[in-house]
Scaffold this active site. Sequence first.
Site, mmCIF file in Angstrom:
data_model
loop_
_atom_site.group_PDB
_atom_site.id
_atom_site.type_symbol
_atom_site.label_atom_id
_atom_site.label_comp_id
_atom_site.label_asym_id
_atom_site.label_seq_id
_atom_site.Cartn_x
_atom_site.Cartn_y
_atom_site.Cartn_z
ATOM 1 N N GLN A 51 -49.039 13.844 1.212
ATOM 2 C CA GLN A 51 -50.400 13.154 0.724
ATOM 3 C C GLN A 51 -50.755 12.373 1.933
ATOM 4 O OE1 GLN A 51 -48.884 11.202 -2.917
ATOM 5 N NE2 GLN A 51 -51.282 11.591 -2.960
ATOM 6 N N CYS A 89 -53.951 10.894 -9.955
ATOM 7 C CA CYS A 89 -52.908 11.425 -8.714
ATOM 8 C C CYS A 89 -54.168 10.277 -7.701
ATOM 9 C CB CYS A 89 -52.224 12.282 -8.340
ATOM 10 S SG CYS A 89 -51.920 12.521 -6.979
ATOM 11 N N LEU A 90 -53.872 9.589 -6.227
ATOM 12 C CA LEU A 90 -54.748 9.566 -5.487
ATOM 13 C C LEU A 90 -55.231 10.330 -4.626
ATOM 14 C CD1 LEU A 90 -52.734 6.385 -3.602
ATOM 15 C CD2 LEU A 90 -54.294 6.017 -5.535
ATOM 16 N N HIS A 131 -43.603 12.500 -10.798
ATOM 17 C CA HIS A 131 -44.771 13.116 -9.656
ATOM 18 C C HIS A 131 -44.671 12.826 -8.473
ATOM 19 C CE1 HIS A 131 -49.282 12.733 -9.667
ATOM 20 N NE2 HIS A 131 -48.769 11.928 -8.656
ATOM 21 N N GLU A 132 -44.063 11.708 -7.520
ATOM 22 C CA GLU A 132 -44.060 11.752 -6.526
ATOM 23 C C GLU A 132 -42.979 12.575 -5.621
ATOM 24 O OE1 GLU A 132 -45.850 10.352 -5.036
ATOM 25 O OE2 GLU A 132 -46.666 9.028 -6.810
ATOM 26 N N HIS A 135 -44.707 15.927 -5.739
ATOM 27 C CA HIS A 135 -45.557 16.368 -4.745
ATOM 28 C C HIS A 135 -44.818 16.631 -2.947
ATOM 29 C CE1 HIS A 135 -49.390 14.549 -5.434
ATOM 30 N NE2 HIS A 135 -49.015 13.648 -5.903
HETATM 31 NI NI NI Z 1 -49.812 12.299 -6.739
#
Ligand code: NI
Length: 152
Positions: A51, A89-90, A131-132, A135
Amino acid sequence: MAKLRIVKMGDDTLRKVCRPVDAVTPRIVTLLDDMIETMREADGCGLAAPQVGVLRRIAVVEVEPGEVYELINPRIIAYAGEQREQEGCLSIPGRWGITKRPKHVTVRAMNRKGEIYEVSGSDLLARAFCHEIDHLDGKLFVDDLVEELDAE
Ligand code: NI
């Protein structure tokens, strides 16, 4: 410490499988510090290296303020139960949805000292770990939604 730019959905970086970290270098320690600052500034509860444009298996999670998990080469080694809760999510601002995740997970990872540790989490913490870690394999929460929620 420096605030990093968060990559948004549509950027290829978010779809790559990240490479493991062989050894924790000073550069990785700096990256962890910057990722924590960036996550906090963005008011998020987790952030993964892709990210911020870094294709390495590194993530940070902070569900309870001050309780930060630094995850280097994290792996889910056990899970149990199921939850269907809201996620965002950012990298995907303005989108929210219900995901299906394990209710409890145990993660094995390395910390900034290069030590292997295990941490177990339930509910929001379990969701954040899943979630992370997703990614790091190029997966986003919107890939497999149970239900899309209306934008804010
Ligand atoms: Ni995310």
